[in-house]
Each structure stands twice: as structure tokens, then as C-alpha cells.
Design a protein around this motif. Structure first.
Motif, PDB file in Angstrom:
ATOM      1  N   ARG A 132      -3.484 -10.279  -9.371  1.00  0.00           N
ATOM      2  CA  ARG A 132      -2.918 -10.718  -8.096  1.00  0.00           C
ATOM      3  C   ARG A 132      -1.411 -10.773  -8.265  1.00  0.00           C
ATOM      4  NH1 ARG A 132      -1.136 -15.415  -9.813  1.00  0.00           N
ATOM      5  NH2 ARG A 132      -2.422 -16.801 -11.062  1.00  0.00           N
ATOM      6  N   PRO A 133      -0.656 -10.941  -7.189  1.00  0.00           N
ATOM      7  CA  PRO A 133       0.787 -11.133  -7.383  1.00  0.00           C
ATOM      8  C   PRO A 133       1.024 -12.353  -8.276  1.00  0.00           C
ATOM      9  CG  PRO A 133       0.314 -10.706  -5.083  1.00  0.00           C
ATOM     10  CD  PRO A 133      -1.018 -10.882  -5.768  1.00  0.00           C
ATOM     11  N   LEU A 134       1.923 -12.188  -9.214  1.00  0.00           N
ATOM     12  CA  LEU A 134       2.196 -13.263 -10.163  1.00  0.00           C
ATOM     13  C   LEU A 134       3.112 -14.316  -9.548  1.00  0.00           C
ATOM     14  CD1 LEU A 134       2.802 -11.172 -13.397  1.00  0.00           C
ATOM     15  CD2 LEU A 134       0.706 -12.288 -12.659  1.00  0.00           C
TER      16      LEU A 134
ATOM     17  N   LEU B 212      10.620 -11.758 -12.133  1.00  0.00           N
ATOM     18  CA  LEU B 212       9.591 -11.586 -11.121  1.00  0.00           C
ATOM     19  C   LEU B 212      10.237 -11.167  -9.811  1.00  0.00           C
ATOM     20  CD1 LEU B 212       6.504 -11.977 -11.033  1.00  0.00           C
ATOM     21  CD2 LEU B 212       6.910 -14.253 -10.108  1.00  0.00           C
ATOM     22  N   SER B 213       9.726 -10.096  -9.223  1.00  0.00           N
ATOM     23  CA  SER B 213      10.223  -9.606  -7.946  1.00  0.00           C
ATOM     24  C   SER B 213       9.029  -9.367  -7.030  1.00  0.00           C
ATOM     25  CB  SER B 213      11.011  -8.308  -8.145  1.00  0.00           C
ATOM     26  OG  SER B 213      11.478  -7.807  -6.917  1.00  0.00           O
ATOM     27  N   GLU B 214       8.940 -10.178  -5.973  1.00  0.00           N
ATOM     28  CA  GLU B 214       7.820 -10.073  -5.024  1.00  0.00           C
ATOM     29  C   GLU B 214       6.466 -10.155  -5.728  1.00  0.00           C
ATOM     30  OE1 GLU B 214       8.417 -10.094  -1.732  1.00  0.00           O
ATOM     31  OE2 GLU B 214      10.546 -10.152  -2.219  1.00  0.00           O
TER      32      GLU B 214
ATOM     33  N   GLY C 170      11.956 -14.579  -9.236  1.00  0.00           N
ATOM     34  CA  GLY C 170      12.836 -15.252 -10.180  1.00  0.00           C
ATOM     35  C   GLY C 170      13.514 -14.236 -11.074  1.00  0.00           C
ATOM     36  N   ARG C 171      14.773 -14.449 -11.322  1.00  0.00           N
ATOM     37  CA  ARG C 171      15.559 -13.567 -12.186  1.00  0.00           C
ATOM     38  C   ARG C 171      16.087 -14.364 -13.367  1.00  0.00           C
ATOM     39  NH1 ARG C 171      14.949  -8.130 -11.213  1.00  0.00           N
ATOM     40  NH2 ARG C 171      14.889  -7.771  -8.969  1.00  0.00           N
ATOM     41  N   ILE C 172      16.555 -13.623 -14.362  1.00  0.00           N
ATOM     42  CA  ILE C 172      17.160 -14.241 -15.535  1.00  0.00           C
ATOM     43  C   ILE C 172      18.561 -13.653 -15.698  1.00  0.00           C
ATOM     44  CG2 ILE C 172      16.996 -14.593 -18.025  1.00  0.00           C
ATOM     45  CD1 ILE C 172      13.975 -14.446 -17.749  1.00  0.00           C
ATOM     46  N   PRO C 173      19.558 -14.299 -15.067  1.00  0.00           N
ATOM     47  CA  PRO C 173      20.930 -13.834 -15.267  1.00  0.00           C
ATOM     48  C   PRO C 173      21.302 -13.949 -16.746  1.00  0.00           C
ATOM     49  CG  PRO C 173      20.807 -15.459 -13.498  1.00  0.00           C
ATOM     50  CD  PRO C 173      19.484 -15.459 -14.190  1.00  0.00           C
TER      51      PRO C 173
ATOM     52  N   VAL D  87      22.232  -8.728  -4.510  1.00  0.00           N
ATOM     53  CA  VAL D  87      21.641  -8.956  -3.186  1.00  0.00           C
ATOM     54  C   VAL D  87      20.731 -10.178  -3.229  1.00  0.00           C
ATOM     55  CG1 VAL D  87      20.027  -8.030  -1.477  1.00  0.00           C
ATOM     56  CG2 VAL D  87      21.849  -6.570  -2.404  1.00  0.00           C
ATOM     57  N   GLU D  88      19.902 -10.266  -4.257  1.00  0.00           N
ATOM     58  CA  GLU D  88      18.997 -11.412  -4.379  1.00  0.00           C
ATOM     59  C   GLU D  88      19.758 -12.719  -4.596  1.00  0.00           C
ATOM     60  OE1 GLU D  88      15.560 -10.954  -6.937  1.00  0.00           O
ATOM     61  OE2 GLU D  88      15.565  -8.793  -6.567  1.00  0.00           O
TER      62      GLU D  88
END
Length: 176
Positions: free
Chosen positions: A11-13, A32-34, A82-85, A127-128
Motif C-alpha cells: 500500500r502507499p507507505l 517518501l513522496s506521495e 517526507g524528505r531528508i534535506p 517545490v515541496e
């Protein structure tokens, strides 16, 4: 080599899933993207060196409890993004237990462009971050130029560009 040793649901995580997967596989970074898992290898020597230099600069110039390397940042109101800059400076000290920072606690997100991350660091992540409301974004280019952006509405506008060496030789600018 096993990339992910944790069981991945069909499923989507969610960010909780990614936290669990990352605990089982410390050799990779996960974003994680969408609801889709993105897997990145560790940074290059140059990448890690720049990250360390910037971390030390912020640490020794008034942000000892507000700077961290590669923290998780929520980039949407849902639990699917969620991103990890590469580096983050927060608006205030953060509790040690936090895994995914809320974007309203991030004053500055920094990405270091490396081979393989060009599109992500130049086009997608800004953008995010802007849509999440992170006020400042800096991007370190392969020639060690730091391109600086400030939030203007829901997108970034460039306000400066400085060689990394010159940046590190000066004081930390006001991040508010």
C-alpha cells in the motif's frame, strides 16, 4: 546486498513505515513522496565534507541546538510525504525523540547537489519545501556556489549567490 530488510506493506507507505524501514537498513537514506519510497545511497566524500563544514559553521555561530545533518522533514499535511534535506536549521531547539520535523519548525533547508541528485535538488525538493512553507532554502552547486532562496508566496525567489568559502568565512546571516 540487501537494500531493505524490513517488510514493506503492499500500500502507499507512511512516514511511520519509512522510520521502521530506515531502522532496519542504516546503510541508506529514505524519503517518501506521495507514499512512494525513495532510496538514496550515502553521500559522496565531497557531499559529506560540505555538510560537515556547514554544520560546524552554524553550530559555532549561534545555532548549537538548532542545526542538524540529514533530519527528516514532513513536506505535506498528510503522512505520505517526507524528505531528508542535507542540513536543516530549525526555528527553535527540537526534542531529541522527533524523527519527522514539522515544516513550521524549519527555518532553513539546505541541499548539496551531487551527481544523481541534480533534478531532485534543483526542481523537486524546492517545490515541496516551498509548498510546505519552509522560509529559506539554500542549494550548494557542484562548483561550491551557494544559491540562496527566500519564500515568496508558495514558491522561492533567489536572493543571493555566494561561493561556499566566502559564506563560511563570514557570519551566519539572519535566518528570520
Amino acid at each position: 546486498m540487501t537494500v531493505v530488510t524490513a517488510e514493506v506493506p503492499n500500500r502507499p507507505l507512511t512516514l511511520d513505515d519509512v522510520t521502521r524501514i530506515a531502522a532496519a537498513d542504516p546503510d541508506h537514506r529514505f524519503e517518501l513522496s506521495e507514499g512512494n519510497l525513495l532510496i538514496m545511497p550515502p553521500g559522496t566524500w565531497r557531499h559529506q565534507k560540505i555538510s560537515g563544514l556547514l554544520f560546524t559553521w552554524f553550530l559555532t555561530h549561534g545555532y548549537p541546538d538548532q542545526v542538524n545533518v540529514a533530519p527528516g522533514v514532513r513536506t505535506a499535511a498528510d503522512d505520505l510525504n517526507g524528505r531528508i534535506p542535507d542540513l536543516v536549521v530549525t526555528t527553535e531547539p527540537i526534542a531529541d525523540e522527533i524523527v519527522w520535523l514539522p515544516p513550521d519548525k524549519v527555518a532553513l533547508a539546505i541541499e548539496i547537489v551531487s551527481k544523481g541528485s541534480e533534478r531532485m535538488d534543483r526542481w523537486l525538493k524546492p517545490v515541496e519545501y516551498a509548498e510546505a512553507g519552509i522560509p529559506l532554502f539554500w542549494r550548494v552547486e557542484p562548483d561550491d556556489t551557494v544559491v540562496q532562496f527566500r519564500l515568496d508566496g508558495n514558491r522561492y525567489g533567489e536572493y543571493g549567490s555566494v561561493p561556499l568559502k566566502d559564506l563560511l568565512d563570514g557570519d551566519v546571516p539572519n535566518l528570520s
